[in-house]
Design a protein around this motif. Structure first.
Motif, PDB file in Angstrom:
ATOM      1  N   ARG A   1       0.803  -1.223   0.000  1.00  0.00           N
ATOM      2  CA  ARG A   1       0.000   0.000   0.000  1.00  0.00           C
ATOM      3  C   ARG A   1       0.840   1.280   0.000  1.00  0.00           C
ATOM      4  O   ARG A   1       1.641   1.534   0.901  1.00  0.00           O
ATOM      5  CB  ARG A   1      -0.941   0.016   1.211  1.00  0.00           C
ATOM      6  CG  ARG A   1      -1.952   1.142   1.150  1.00  0.00           C
ATOM      7  CD  ARG A   1      -3.001   1.038   2.237  1.00  0.00           C
ATOM      8  NE  ARG A   1      -4.128   1.890   1.924  1.00  0.00           N
ATOM      9  CZ  ARG A   1      -5.218   2.011   2.681  1.00  0.00           C
ATOM     10  NH1 ARG A   1      -5.323   1.314   3.797  1.00  0.00           N
ATOM     11  NH2 ARG A   1      -6.204   2.812   2.312  1.00  0.00           N
TER      12      ARG A   1
ATOM     13  N   ASN B   1      -7.247  -9.827   0.602  1.00  0.00           N
ATOM     14  CA  ASN B   1      -7.386  -8.675   1.498  1.00  0.00           C
ATOM     15  C   ASN B   1      -7.260  -9.159   2.944  1.00  0.00           C
ATOM     16  O   ASN B   1      -7.311 -10.358   3.226  1.00  0.00           O
ATOM     17  CB  ASN B   1      -8.719  -7.959   1.269  1.00  0.00           C
ATOM     18  CG  ASN B   1      -9.920  -8.844   1.556  1.00  0.00           C
ATOM     19  OD1 ASN B   1      -9.874 -10.062   1.368  1.00  0.00           O
ATOM     20  ND2 ASN B   1     -11.011  -8.242   1.996  1.00  0.00           N
TER      21      ASN B   1
ATOM     22  N   TYR C   1      -0.897 -11.011   8.549  1.00  0.00           N
ATOM     23  CA  TYR C   1      -1.743 -10.247   9.469  1.00  0.00           C
ATOM     24  C   TYR C   1      -2.372 -11.122  10.547  1.00  0.00           C
ATOM     25  O   TYR C   1      -2.248 -10.844  11.750  1.00  0.00           O
ATOM     26  CB  TYR C   1      -2.808  -9.526   8.659  1.00  0.00           C
ATOM     27  CG  TYR C   1      -3.869  -8.831   9.454  1.00  0.00           C
ATOM     28  CD1 TYR C   1      -3.547  -7.858  10.389  1.00  0.00           C
ATOM     29  CD2 TYR C   1      -5.221  -9.132   9.257  1.00  0.00           C
ATOM     30  CE1 TYR C   1      -4.536  -7.211  11.113  1.00  0.00           C
ATOM     31  CE2 TYR C   1      -6.213  -8.486   9.967  1.00  0.00           C
ATOM     32  CZ  TYR C   1      -5.865  -7.537  10.902  1.00  0.00           C
ATOM     33  OH  TYR C   1      -6.849  -6.902  11.612  1.00  0.00           O
TER      34      TYR C   1
ATOM     35  N   TRP D   1      -2.251  -7.123  14.511  1.00  0.00           N
ATOM     36  CA  TRP D   1      -1.078  -6.325  14.164  1.00  0.00           C
ATOM     37  C   TRP D   1      -0.246  -5.976  15.391  1.00  0.00           C
ATOM     38  O   TRP D   1       0.915  -5.603  15.280  1.00  0.00           O
ATOM     39  CB  TRP D   1      -1.489  -5.054  13.426  1.00  0.00           C
ATOM     40  CG  TRP D   1      -2.166  -4.004  14.272  1.00  0.00           C
ATOM     41  CD1 TRP D   1      -1.553  -2.966  14.914  1.00  0.00           C
ATOM     42  CD2 TRP D   1      -3.562  -3.877  14.551  1.00  0.00           C
ATOM     43  NE1 TRP D   1      -2.483  -2.196  15.578  1.00  0.00           N
ATOM     44  CE2 TRP D   1      -3.731  -2.729  15.367  1.00  0.00           C
ATOM     45  CE3 TRP D   1      -4.684  -4.605  14.197  1.00  0.00           C
ATOM     46  CZ2 TRP D   1      -4.975  -2.322  15.830  1.00  0.00           C
ATOM     47  CZ3 TRP D   1      -5.922  -4.188  14.654  1.00  0.00           C
ATOM     48  CH2 TRP D   1      -6.063  -3.071  15.456  1.00  0.00           C
TER      49      TRP D   1
ATOM     50  N   THR E   1      -3.238   2.341  14.677  1.00  0.00           N
ATOM     51  CA  THR E   1      -4.510   1.655  14.501  1.00  0.00           C
ATOM     52  C   THR E   1      -4.368   0.605  13.401  1.00  0.00           C
ATOM     53  O   THR E   1      -3.336   0.541  12.713  1.00  0.00           O
ATOM     54  CB  THR E   1      -5.596   2.647  14.093  1.00  0.00           C
ATOM     55  OG1 THR E   1      -5.227   3.240  12.828  1.00  0.00           O
ATOM     56  CG2 THR E   1      -5.747   3.746  15.136  1.00  0.00           C
ATOM     57  N   LYS E   2      -5.415  -0.180  13.202  1.00  0.00           N
ATOM     58  CA  LYS E   2      -5.382  -1.155  12.103  1.00  0.00           C
ATOM     59  C   LYS E   2      -5.207  -0.435  10.767  1.00  0.00           C
ATOM     60  O   LYS E   2      -4.436  -0.885   9.902  1.00  0.00           O
ATOM     61  CB  LYS E   2      -6.661  -1.992  12.088  1.00  0.00           C
ATOM     62  CG  LYS E   2      -6.711  -2.963  10.923  1.00  0.00           C
ATOM     63  CD  LYS E   2      -8.024  -3.713  10.843  1.00  0.00           C
ATOM     64  CE  LYS E   2      -8.110  -4.569   9.584  1.00  0.00           C
ATOM     65  NZ  LYS E   2      -9.381  -5.299   9.463  1.00  0.00           N
ATOM     66  N   SER E   3      -5.906   0.673  10.590  1.00  0.00           N
ATOM     67  CA  SER E   3      -5.788   1.423   9.341  1.00  0.00           C
ATOM     68  C   SER E   3      -4.362   1.909   9.117  1.00  0.00           C
ATOM     69  O   SER E   3      -3.806   1.778   8.015  1.00  0.00           O
ATOM     70  CB  SER E   3      -6.746   2.615   9.350  1.00  0.00           C
ATOM     71  OG  SER E   3      -6.583   3.397   8.186  1.00  0.00           O
ATOM     72  N   LYS E   4      -3.742   2.451  10.173  1.00  0.00           N
ATOM     73  CA  LYS E   4      -2.363   2.929  10.037  1.00  0.00           C
ATOM     74  C   LYS E   4      -1.398   1.772   9.812  1.00  0.00           C
ATOM     75  O   LYS E   4      -0.376   1.927   9.145  1.00  0.00           O
ATOM     76  CB  LYS E   4      -1.978   3.728  11.281  1.00  0.00           C
ATOM     77  CG  LYS E   4      -2.705   5.065  11.392  1.00  0.00           C
ATOM     78  CD  LYS E   4      -2.305   5.815  12.650  1.00  0.00           C
ATOM     79  CE  LYS E   4      -3.034   7.151  12.736  1.00  0.00           C
ATOM     80  NZ  LYS E   4      -2.683   7.897  13.983  1.00  0.00           N
TER      81      LYS E   4
ATOM     82  N   THR F   1      -1.916  -0.694   7.922  1.00  0.00           N
ATOM     83  CA  THR F   1      -1.911  -1.029   6.498  1.00  0.00           C
ATOM     84  C   THR F   1      -0.962  -0.125   5.704  1.00  0.00           C
ATOM     85  O   THR F   1      -0.532  -0.492   4.611  1.00  0.00           O
ATOM     86  CB  THR F   1      -3.322  -0.940   5.889  1.00  0.00           C
ATOM     87  OG1 THR F   1      -3.779   0.416   5.894  1.00  0.00           O
ATOM     88  CG2 THR F   1      -4.298  -1.832   6.649  1.00  0.00           C
ATOM     89  N   TYR F   2      -0.634   1.045   6.257  1.00  0.00           N
ATOM     90  CA  TYR F   2       0.335   1.920   5.606  1.00  0.00           C
ATOM     91  C   TYR F   2       1.761   1.608   6.055  1.00  0.00           C
ATOM     92  O   TYR F   2       2.721   2.138   5.492  1.00  0.00           O
ATOM     93  CB  TYR F   2       0.007   3.385   5.885  1.00  0.00           C
ATOM     94  CG  TYR F   2      -1.234   3.860   5.179  1.00  0.00           C
ATOM     95  CD1 TYR F   2      -1.183   4.331   3.874  1.00  0.00           C
ATOM     96  CD2 TYR F   2      -2.472   3.816   5.822  1.00  0.00           C
ATOM     97  CE1 TYR F   2      -2.337   4.758   3.225  1.00  0.00           C
ATOM     98  CE2 TYR F   2      -3.630   4.243   5.175  1.00  0.00           C
ATOM     99  CZ  TYR F   2      -3.558   4.707   3.883  1.00  0.00           C
ATOM    100  OH  TYR F   2      -4.689   5.116   3.233  1.00  0.00           O
TER     101      TYR F   2
ATOM    102  N   SER G   1       0.770  -3.444   4.640  1.00  0.00           N
ATOM    103  CA  SER G   1      -0.141  -3.287   3.506  1.00  0.00           C
ATOM    104  C   SER G   1      -1.547  -3.718   3.903  1.00  0.00           C
ATOM    105  O   SER G   1      -1.750  -4.390   4.921  1.00  0.00           O
ATOM    106  CB  SER G   1       0.322  -4.105   2.308  1.00  0.00           C
ATOM    107  OG  SER G   1      -0.492  -3.845   1.172  1.00  0.00           O
ATOM    108  N   ASP G   2      -2.512  -3.357   3.049  1.00  0.00           N
ATOM    109  CA  ASP G   2      -3.878  -3.844   3.200  1.00  0.00           C
ATOM    110  C   ASP G   2      -4.143  -5.027   2.263  1.00  0.00           C
ATOM    111  O   ASP G   2      -5.260  -5.519   2.174  1.00  0.00           O
ATOM    112  CB  ASP G   2      -4.892  -2.729   2.940  1.00  0.00           C
ATOM    113  CG  ASP G   2      -4.731  -2.083   1.577  1.00  0.00           C
ATOM    114  OD1 ASP G   2      -3.677  -2.263   0.926  1.00  0.00           O
ATOM    115  OD2 ASP G   2      -5.660  -1.361   1.142  1.00  0.00           O
TER     116      ASP G   2
END
Length: 324
Positions: free
Chosen positions: A43, A244, A274, A278, A291-294, A296-297, A300-301
């Protein structure tokens, strides 16, 4: 792999990661007999500098394969170079240029490969859509294009010469926006593979096609001219080939269009780094705001999708040689 001097927390995280890698069941390749080919959307790789921890994890994941097609590599190659340093001197990379408009998203496509197993044989090019002459202007223009041009490169491993073409199909406002680019990709590969002077007729077509399921109209579009899933990815439960983090979408694909020389061992899958957790890789005491979203950066997602190629000459091929 050259992780060098790392701290205790990174070593602990690498041990956890290696446990997850082991569960993925990726076989060790054998020189001139098999290679492991993978595709991975990392990502926005290069858009923002990743932590040192993440660079070690990404290198460890990439190092499980012999040839990896990477999508979402950005214009800034600093983090790619950091990863290559850890992979070590046996590794090389070939990458495309980037498009600066919003559709191009400043993305590149890259092929990372272990030179001990795979040889780059010279072809590296973006795929140009077919053009027609405009009678009004005399210019040759495409009727349709891709937001991000697919990128292809030629390789050799053992007795097998082949071309890998990687695409990152637009997300768009819905599935209908992806139909035309996927049909164009299928037609382009079919037409090019039939050309008299094409470098090789063994094609592996991979990447992030943003296809949610192999039962969707999008998959039918890209496979309309004979691009085929390896049986080890076709004959499994949907979740077992989903790439994903939630393991419910098959956005990434490995397809092939081949001559008789193309052979698969029957082994393929997804590397799930994953596993719904995480924090084992980025502990809260060190990364409290992650966070989970961060996450992924940081990694990756998307999860890497892989297949094992058989490089050995088949009995049928030997019979053909003897008959000729």
């Amino acid at each position: 792999m050259f992780h060098g001097r790392i701290d205790e927390a990174t070593a602990r995280g690498l041990r956890t990661l290696r446990g997850r890698i082991e569960k993925a069941g990726i076989p060790s390749s054998c020189l001139d007999e098999t290679i492991i080919l993978a595709t991975w959307n990392i990502r926005e790789f290069g858009r923002k500098r990743r932590s040192k921890r993440a660079i070690h994890y990404i290198a460890e994941i990439l190092g499980q394969f012999d040839l990896i097609a990477v999508t979402e590599l950005r214009d800034n190659l600093t983090d790619l170079r950091r990863v290559m340093e850890i992979l070590g001197p046996y590794w090389n990379v070939v990458f495309s240029d980037f498009n600066t408009d919003a559709g191009g998203n400043r993305e590149r496509i890259a092929y990372l490969f272990d030179k001990r197993a795979v040889v780059f044989t010279g072809l590296a090019s973006e795929a140009d859509p077919p053009r027609k002459k405009d009678p009004a202007t005399g210019e040759y223009l495409p009727a349709l294009g891709w937001w991000r041009s697919p990128f292809m490169a030629s390789f050799s491993a053992g007795n097998f010469d082949f071309i890998v073409l990687t695409a990152h199909i637009r997300w768009g406002s819905g599935t209908s926006a992806r139909l035309a680019p996927l049909k164009l990709l299928a037609d382009w590969v079919d037409d090019r593979s039939r050309e008299k002077h094409v470098l090789d007729k063994d094609w592996v077509v991979v990447g992030d096609f943003n296809i949610p399921s192999t039962r969707s109209s999008l998959f039918r579009a890209v496979s309309r001219n004979g691009l085929t899933l390896p049986p080890a990815l076709a004959n499994v439960a949907h979740k077992d080939a989903a790439s994903n983090l939630a393991r419910n979408k098959r956005y990434d694909q490995i397809l092939h269009m081949s001559e008789e020389s193309f052979s698969l061992t029957g082994k393929a899958g997804v590397l799930d780094f994953y596993k719904g957790d995480w924090r084992s890789l980025f502990p809260a005491d060190e990364f409290p705001a992650l966070t989970k979203s961060k996450f992924t950066y940081e990694i990756s997602d998307h999860l890497p999708l892989w297949v094992e190629l058989d490089l050995r000459v088949t009995e049928e091929k030997l019979d053909q040689i003897l008959e000729d």
